[in-house]
Scaffold this motif. Structure first.
Motif, PDB file in Angstrom:
ATOM      1  N   ARG A  94       0.825  -1.225   0.000  1.00 52.50           N
ATOM      2  CA  ARG A  94       0.000   0.000   0.000  1.00 52.50           C
ATOM      3  C   ARG A  94       0.852   1.266   0.000  1.00 52.50           C
ATOM      4  NH1 ARG A  94      -2.888  -3.347   3.697  1.00 52.50           N
ATOM      5  NH2 ARG A  94      -4.810  -4.063   2.746  1.00 52.50           N
ATOM      6  N   ARG A  95       2.119   1.145   0.378  1.00 55.07           N
ATOM      7  CA  ARG A  95       3.003   2.313   0.427  1.00 55.07           C
ATOM      8  C   ARG A  95       3.670   2.608  -0.919  1.00 55.07           C
ATOM      9  NH1 ARG A  95       4.399  -0.232   5.468  1.00 55.07           N
ATOM     10  NH2 ARG A  95       6.366  -0.930   4.587  1.00 55.07           N
ATOM     11  N   ILE A  96       3.429   1.795  -1.923  1.00 52.90           N
ATOM     12  CA  ILE A  96       3.993   2.052  -3.244  1.00 52.90           C
ATOM     13  C   ILE A  96       3.236   3.238  -3.838  1.00 52.90           C
ATOM     14  CG2 ILE A  96       4.342   1.138  -5.574  1.00 52.90           C
ATOM     15  CD1 ILE A  96       4.484  -1.668  -4.290  1.00 52.90           C
ATOM     16  N   ALA A  97       3.964   4.322  -4.115  1.00 53.68           N
ATOM     17  CA  ALA A  97       3.322   5.571  -4.544  1.00 53.68           C
ATOM     18  C   ALA A  97       2.708   5.492  -5.941  1.00 53.68           C
ATOM     19  CB  ALA A  97       4.315   6.719  -4.461  1.00 53.68           C
ATOM     20  N   PRO A  98       3.471   5.197  -6.978  1.00 52.21           N
ATOM     21  CA  PRO A  98       2.829   5.155  -8.291  1.00 52.21           C
ATOM     22  C   PRO A  98       2.043   3.858  -8.442  1.00 52.21           C
ATOM     23  CG  PRO A  98       5.150   4.636  -8.513  1.00 52.21           C
ATOM     24  CD  PRO A  98       4.905   5.000  -7.058  1.00 52.21           C
ATOM     25  N   PRO A  99       1.054   3.836  -9.321  1.00 49.78           N
ATOM     26  CA  PRO A  99       0.353   2.566  -9.528  1.00 49.78           C
ATOM     27  C   PRO A  99       1.333   1.513 -10.053  1.00 49.78           C
ATOM     28  CG  PRO A  99      -0.816   4.385 -10.585  1.00 49.78           C
ATOM     29  CD  PRO A  99       0.508   4.918 -10.114  1.00 49.78           C
ATOM     30  N   PRO A 100       1.444   0.393  -9.376  1.00 43.54           N
ATOM     31  CA  PRO A 100       2.389  -0.637  -9.817  1.00 43.54           C
ATOM     32  C   PRO A 100       1.832  -1.429 -10.994  1.00 43.54           C
ATOM     33  CG  PRO A 100       1.226  -1.398  -7.894  1.00 43.54           C
ATOM     34  CD  PRO A 100       0.784   0.022  -8.126  1.00 43.54           C
ATOM     35  N   LEU A 101       2.714  -2.012 -11.753  1.00 43.01           N
ATOM     36  CA  LEU A 101       2.339  -2.923 -12.818  1.00 43.01           C
ATOM     37  C   LEU A 101       2.519  -4.339 -12.285  1.00 43.01           C
ATOM     38  CD1 LEU A 101       1.607  -3.641 -15.751  1.00 43.01           C
ATOM     39  CD2 LEU A 101       4.061  -3.479 -16.276  1.00 43.01           C
ATOM     40  N   VAL A 102       1.429  -5.059 -12.160  1.00 43.25           N
ATOM     41  CA  VAL A 102       1.475  -6.441 -11.692  1.00 43.25           C
ATOM     42  C   VAL A 102       1.141  -7.325 -12.883  1.00 43.25           C
ATOM     43  CG1 VAL A 102       0.477  -8.140 -10.121  1.00 43.25           C
ATOM     44  CG2 VAL A 102       0.775  -5.778  -9.369  1.00 43.25           C
ATOM     45  N   ILE A 103       2.028  -8.244 -13.196  1.00 41.20           N
ATOM     46  CA  ILE A 103       1.840  -9.122 -14.334  1.00 41.20           C
ATOM     47  C   ILE A 103       1.429 -10.492 -13.818  1.00 41.20           C
ATOM     48  CG2 ILE A 103       2.973 -10.231 -16.299  1.00 41.20           C
ATOM     49  CD1 ILE A 103       4.848  -7.771 -16.371  1.00 41.20           C
ATOM     50  N   GLY A 104       0.363 -11.027 -14.373  1.00 38.29           N
ATOM     51  CA  GLY A 104      -0.116 -12.333 -13.966  1.00 38.29           C
ATOM     52  C   GLY A 104      -0.535 -13.135 -15.177  1.00 38.29           C
ATOM     53  N   GLY A 105      -0.589 -14.428 -14.996  1.00 40.66           N
ATOM     54  CA  GLY A 105      -0.993 -15.311 -16.080  1.00 40.66           C
ATOM     55  C   GLY A 105      -2.280 -16.034 -15.743  1.00 40.66           C
ATOM     56  N   LEU A 106      -3.126 -16.196 -16.738  1.00 39.02           N
ATOM     57  CA  LEU A 106      -4.398 -16.868 -16.522  1.00 39.02           C
ATOM     58  C   LEU A 106      -4.224 -18.314 -16.060  1.00 39.02           C
ATOM     59  CD1 LEU A 106      -6.447 -15.544 -19.581  1.00 39.02           C
ATOM     60  CD2 LEU A 106      -6.631 -14.848 -17.179  1.00 39.02           C
ATOM     61  N   GLN A 107      -3.115 -18.929 -16.414  1.00 34.53           N
ATOM     62  CA  GLN A 107      -2.884 -20.331 -16.054  1.00 34.53           C
ATOM     63  C   GLN A 107      -1.844 -20.472 -14.947  1.00 34.53           C
ATOM     64  OE1 GLN A 107      -2.013 -22.252 -19.787  1.00 34.53           O
ATOM     65  NE2 GLN A 107      -4.098 -22.017 -20.514  1.00 34.53           N
ATOM     66  N   ASP A 108      -1.537 -19.385 -14.247  1.00 37.19           N
ATOM     67  CA  ASP A 108      -0.558 -19.422 -13.157  1.00 37.19           C
ATOM     68  C   ASP A 108      -1.228 -19.993 -11.916  1.00 37.19           C
ATOM     69  OD1 ASP A 108       1.284 -18.974 -11.146  1.00 37.19           O
ATOM     70  OD2 ASP A 108       1.773 -16.952 -11.794  1.00 37.19           O
ATOM     71  N   GLU A 109      -0.833 -21.201 -11.535  1.00 35.82           N
ATOM     72  CA  GLU A 109      -1.441 -21.854 -10.382  1.00 35.82           C
ATOM     73  C   GLU A 109      -0.932 -21.300  -9.055  1.00 35.82           C
ATOM     74  OE1 GLU A 109      -1.175 -26.108 -10.638  1.00 35.82           O
ATOM     75  OE2 GLU A 109      -1.670 -26.090 -12.766  1.00 35.82           O
ATOM     76  N   ALA A 110       0.316 -20.849  -9.025  1.00 36.28           N
ATOM     77  CA  ALA A 110       0.901 -20.370  -7.766  1.00 36.28           C
ATOM     78  C   ALA A 110       0.413 -18.971  -7.414  1.00 36.28           C
ATOM     79  CB  ALA A 110       2.423 -20.390  -7.855  1.00 36.28           C
ATOM     80  N   THR A 111       0.223 -18.142  -8.424  1.00 36.81           N
ATOM     81  CA  THR A 111      -0.251 -16.772  -8.200  1.00 36.81           C
ATOM     82  C   THR A 111      -1.415 -16.511  -9.152  1.00 36.81           C
ATOM     83  OG1 THR A 111       2.048 -16.174  -7.754  1.00 36.81           O
ATOM     84  CG2 THR A 111       0.488 -14.376  -7.964  1.00 36.81           C
ATOM     85  N   PRO A 112      -2.597 -16.969  -8.778  1.00 34.36           N
ATOM     86  CA  PRO A 112      -3.747 -16.800  -9.669  1.00 34.36           C
ATOM     87  C   PRO A 112      -4.111 -15.326  -9.862  1.00 34.36           C
ATOM     88  CG  PRO A 112      -4.394 -17.782  -7.575  1.00 34.36           C
ATOM     89  CD  PRO A 112      -2.911 -17.654  -7.557  1.00 34.36           C
ATOM     90  N   MET A 113      -4.893 -15.057 -10.887  1.00 32.86           N
ATOM     91  CA  MET A 113      -5.239 -13.683 -11.218  1.00 32.86           C
ATOM     92  C   MET A 113      -5.866 -12.933 -10.036  1.00 32.86           C
ATOM     93  SD  MET A 113      -4.050 -12.977 -14.123  1.00 32.86           S
ATOM     94  CE  MET A 113      -4.815 -11.401 -14.406  1.00 32.86           C
ATOM     95  N   ALA A 114      -6.675 -13.590  -9.258  1.00 30.54           N
ATOM     96  CA  ALA A 114      -7.294 -12.921  -8.105  1.00 30.54           C
ATOM     97  C   ALA A 114      -6.214 -12.402  -7.153  1.00 30.54           C
ATOM     98  CB  ALA A 114      -8.239 -13.868  -7.382  1.00 30.54           C
ATOM     99  N   MET A 115      -5.142 -13.169  -6.979  1.00 25.80           N
ATOM    100  CA  MET A 115      -4.060 -12.731  -6.107  1.00 25.80           C
ATOM    101  C   MET A 115      -3.312 -11.553  -6.737  1.00 25.80           C
ATOM    102  SD  MET A 115      -0.890 -14.951  -4.562  1.00 25.80           S
ATOM    103  CE  MET A 115      -1.887 -15.946  -3.460  1.00 25.80           C
ATOM    104  N   ALA A 116      -3.077 -11.623  -8.041  1.00 27.05           N
ATOM    105  CA  ALA A 116      -2.406 -10.513  -8.727  1.00 27.05           C
ATOM    106  C   ALA A 116      -3.261  -9.259  -8.646  1.00 27.05           C
ATOM    107  CB  ALA A 116      -2.133 -10.892 -10.184  1.00 27.05           C
ATOM    108  N   GLU A 117      -4.564  -9.388  -8.824  1.00 32.09           N
ATOM    109  CA  GLU A 117      -5.454  -8.226  -8.733  1.00 32.09           C
ATOM    110  C   GLU A 117      -5.471  -7.638  -7.331  1.00 32.09           C
ATOM    111  OE1 GLU A 117      -9.072  -9.939 -10.184  1.00 32.09           O
ATOM    112  OE2 GLU A 117      -8.454  -9.754 -12.285  1.00 32.09           O
ATOM    113  N   ALA A 118      -5.357  -8.474  -6.316  1.00 34.71           N
ATOM    114  CA  ALA A 118      -5.341  -7.990  -4.930  1.00 34.71           C
ATOM    115  C   ALA A 118      -4.085  -7.196  -4.630  1.00 34.71           C
ATOM    116  CB  ALA A 118      -5.482  -9.166  -3.962  1.00 34.71           C
ATOM    117  N   MET A 119      -3.000  -7.511  -5.353  1.00 36.28           N
ATOM    118  CA  MET A 119      -1.754  -6.775  -5.147  1.00 36.28           C
ATOM    119  C   MET A 119      -1.917  -5.355  -5.606  1.00 36.28           C
ATOM    120  SD  MET A 119       1.282  -9.352  -6.196  1.00 36.28           S
ATOM    121  CE  MET A 119       0.915 -11.072  -6.244  1.00 36.28           C
TER     122      MET A 119
END
Length: 103
Positions: A78-103
């Protein structure tokens, strides 16, 4: 943040009992999609990743699993000032899209 740390703990326990080779096939399967692994390039990548993982120090792998299981950057992100770019993959089992979106 992994709300369910059990998969990481199970990997660490498996490596402690049976060595890194016991989890290598499953790890490679999570890293590469079946469609890609079925291609000639994907088969080479899968073999290379598997062989590299098998040579990994077991205790180092165990400690890494424990560290990843305990990670929680929710407050510090939450302390990251500019909007971060989080890259996720639709088939990523370890970091699913919901987790990437929460970041």
């Amino acid at each position: 943040h992994y709300p369910d740390q059990a998969p990481w703990r199970l990997r660490a326990e498996t490596v402690a009992a049976k060595g890194v080779a016991a989890i290598a096939p499953g790890a490679v399967a999570r890293w590469l999609t079946p469609a890609y692994a079925a291609t000639p390039e994907g088969a080479v990548a899968a073999r290379t990743l598997h062989d590299t993982l098998v040579r990994t120090d077991a205790q180092g792998y165990i400690e890494s699993c424990n560290a990843v299981a305990a990670l929680d950057f929710r407050d510090s992100n939450r302390r990251i000032a500019p909007p971060p770019l989080v890259i996720g993959g639709l088939q990523d089992e370890a970091t699913p899209m919901a987790m990437a979106e929460a970041m």
